[in-house]
Design an enzyme around this catalytic site. Structure first.
Site, short mmCIF file in Angstrom:
data_model
loop_
_atom_site.label_atom_id
_atom_site.label_comp_id
_atom_site.label_asym_id
_atom_site.label_seq_id
_atom_site.Cartn_x
_atom_site.Cartn_y
_atom_site.Cartn_z
N HIS A 1 14.93 -7.59 -18.04
CA HIS A 1 14.52 -6.89 -16.81
C HIS A 1 14.23 -7.92 -15.72
CE1 HIS A 1 11.21 -5.79 -14.10
NE2 HIS A 1 11.66 -4.54 -14.13
N ASN A 2 13.49 -8.96 -16.09
CA ASN A 2 13.14 -9.98 -15.11
C ASN A 2 14.35 -10.79 -14.66
OD1 ASN A 2 10.56 -9.06 -15.61
ND2 ASN A 2 9.65 -11.10 -15.58
N GLU B 1 15.89 -8.75 -12.19
CA GLU B 1 14.99 -8.82 -11.01
C GLU B 1 15.30 -10.09 -10.19
OE1 GLU B 1 10.69 -8.32 -11.97
OE2 GLU B 1 10.41 -10.28 -11.03
N LYS C 1 12.02 -6.78 -21.60
CA LYS C 1 11.29 -7.15 -20.38
C LYS C 1 11.83 -8.46 -19.79
CE LYS C 1 8.07 -7.09 -17.17
NZ LYS C 1 8.04 -8.37 -16.52
N SER D 1 5.84 -3.86 -16.62
CA SER D 1 6.37 -4.19 -15.29
C SER D 1 5.76 -3.33 -14.21
CB SER D 1 7.90 -4.02 -15.27
OG SER D 1 8.38 -4.35 -13.99
C1 6PG Z 1 7.21 -7.29 -13.24
C2 6PG Z 1 7.43 -8.69 -12.79
C3 6PG Z 1 6.29 -9.54 -13.20
C4 6PG Z 1 6.27 -10.83 -12.42
C5 6PG Z 1 6.95 -11.92 -13.14
C6 6PG Z 1 8.01 -12.68 -12.41
O1 6PG Z 1 8.11 -6.77 -13.87
O2 6PG Z 1 6.15 -6.75 -12.94
O3 6PG Z 1 8.62 -9.22 -13.32
O4 6PG Z 1 6.30 -9.64 -14.57
O5 6PG Z 1 6.67 -10.71 -11.14
O6 6PG Z 1 5.89 -12.74 -13.47
O7 6PG Z 1 7.53 -13.91 -12.16
P1 6PG Z 1 8.24 -15.16 -11.58
O8 6PG Z 1 9.03 -14.75 -10.39
O9 6PG Z 1 7.05 -15.97 -11.18
O10 6PG Z 1 9.01 -15.80 -12.66
#
Ligand code: 6PG
Length: 476
Positions: free
Chosen positions: A191-192, A195, A188, A134
């Site tokens: 994590h997303n 995010e 991960k 990330s």
């Molecule tokens: C990170 C991000 C990275 C990227 C993802 C999200 O942790 O560096 O999460 O992996 O931003 O691809 O992508 P989307 O918003 O396109 O699903």
């Protein structure tokens, strides 16, 4: 190649944005890196642009030469599209490998595929590591946060390099071996998911300030910049502040005002939800965020609906800036708490024994969700309570005590003025569900038993399956 070793320390295959940034980061930290790419012409361009680091980068267009250029036991990092390309690559590279070699998938892969690939290599002497990386391109170049799965053998091989290139939080490298097979990719993925939720809640507060308070982008950006000094301090607030204060060179308008309101997604948020639901979990803030991206893509329908659908709004006050700041903090705490519940469920389901304190720690720098809150979370996990009860940890309860009233006022104001806040409202809905010893599922159970004879447990007896003495419906 240096004469003291039998080859490069590591191979990096895939010289796109992330792969080339990681290769340069490794080279800058003193490692010799064999590099290769499907389009061989990228290799020379990449090395020619590497300046002083070029001497540590060894270009090898042919797959076999690439493998032979790496010291054994080999660590080979693949930064290629996930899915079928990864399976094809494993098939292509396997004939050139030797016992003890490790293949690393550094992309955002579905952890189920990582588990399958690990199982396929089990017993062959080869190892497969799913590694979540990330921090975007800048993180990969200057110090990412990395979530590593796979075997202890692979981690021992990879560790010195991973720790050298990782972001550091007060000297502590933001990388660790989190568990076997798919554990790294799963962490991960979650994590997303977190995010997505955080990004959506920030966007919802932006929506209130833009549509209800009528503030221009730059003013909202300046406010976010001030929040960066307080409890919301985080990379996502920082980039939002900077983005809102950027100007489009072509029109002179705020950059955000010329961007179509239609969000993309590559799938990790959706994967988080799918896995959560499979394990009987619900992560409502993450779901709201994924859903909102989906609705955003229905741009034409929304434009058509705007003059047709009545808002039905009532007079509403605009929340204060302090309330918005606190509401976002409450939403962030609840979004993270939901993410950690999914991690706890997966840890049980797959016997990973995830270390939640360590996960919070390696998210404190380098990654996209890095924030001052993660320091609190790691302290809470180290010293207070287990994951599924994160919101009960004393330090989080104190923070919620001071921020939940604001979240209530903000959601109420947004609802009455017709500004969509699906993630903030979902966070509050979850909080209100979890803080009540007596919920309303007794009526759901009654309904199920009434029409389907599904049975229920009684409050005055332990266990068992009971049926109700239901009145029959009056004939219609
Ligand atoms: C990170 C991000 C990275 C990227 C993802 C999200 O942790 O560096 O999460 O992996 O931003 O691809 O992508 P989307 O918003 O396109 O699903």
């Amino acid at each position: 190649m240096t004469s003291t070793k039998q080859g490069a320390d590591i191979g990096v295959y895939g010289l796109g944005t992330m792969g080339s940034a990681l290769a340069l980061n490794l080279a800058e930290n003193g490692f010799d890196v064999a590099v290769s790419n499907r389009e061989p012409e990228w290799i020379d361009d990449f090395i020619n642009e590497a300046g002083a680091l070029a001497g540590r980068l060894h270009g090898t267009p042919e797959l076999e030469d690439f493998v032979q250029a790496i010291a054994r036991p080999r660590s080979i990092l693949f930064m290629i599209p996930s899915g079928a390309p990864m399976d094809a690559m494993i098939k292509a590279v396997t004939p050139y490998l030797d016992e003890g070699d490790t293949l690393i998938d550094g992309g955002n892969a579905d952890f189920n595929a990582t588990r399958r690939r690990s199982a396929d290599l089990d017993g062959t002497g080869l190892h497969f590591v799913g590694m979540g990386v990330s921090g975007g391109a800048e993180g990969a170049r200057k110090g990412p946060s990395m979530m590593v799965g796979g075997t202890a053998h692979s981690w021992a091989q990879l560790r010195p390099m991973a720790e050298a290139i990782a972001a550091k939080f007060e000297g502590d490298p933001c990388v660790d071996h989190l568990g076997p097979d798919g554990a790294g990719h799963f962490v991960k993925t979650v994590h997303n998911g977190i995010e997505y939720a955080d990004m959506q809640m920030i966007a919802e507060v932006y929506g209130i300030l833009r549509d209800a308070a009528d503030l221009p982008a730059a003013k909202i950006g300046a406010l976010f910049e001030r929040w960066q000094e307080g409890p919301l301090s985080s990379y996502l607030i920082e980039v939002s502040a900077a983005a809102l204060q950027s100007t489009d060179a072509k029109t002179g308008k705020p950059m955000v005002d010329v961007i179509r309101d239609q969000a993309g997604q590559k799938g990790t948020g959706r994967w988080t939800l799918i896995e959560a639901l499979k394990m009987g979990q619900s992560a409502s803030t993450i779901e709201a965020a994924v859903g909102a991206r989906g609705w955003s893509s229905e741009k034409d329908t929304r434009v058509m609906a705007e003059p047709l659908l009545p808002a039905g709004t009532q007079d509403a006050s605009v929340p204060s800036e302090d309330d918005l700041e606190m509401a976002l903090l409450a939403g962030r705490i609840l979004g993270h708490a939901q993410g950690f519940r999914i991690l706890a469920a997966a840890s049980d389901e797959f016997s990973w024994d995830l270390d939640f304190a360590r996960i919070s720690e390696i998210w404190r720098a380098g990654c996209i969700i890095r924030s001052s809150l993660l320091d609190d979370l790691s302290d809470a996990f180290r010293n207070e309570l287990p994951a599924c009860h994160l919101i009960l940890a004393p330090r989080l309860r104190t923070r919620l005590e001071s921020s939940i009233p604001a979240l209530r006022r903000v959601v109420a104001a947004a609802v009455t003025s017709g500004v969509a806040v699906p993630a903030l409202a979902a966070a509050l809905g979850w909080y209100d569900s979890m803080r009540r010893g007596r919920g309303t599922a007794n009526l759901v159970q009654a309904q199920r038993d009434f029409f389907g004879h599904h049975g229920f447990e009684r409050t005055d007896e332990d266990g068992g399956k009971h049926h109700g003495d239901w009145n029959s419906l009056s004939p219609s």
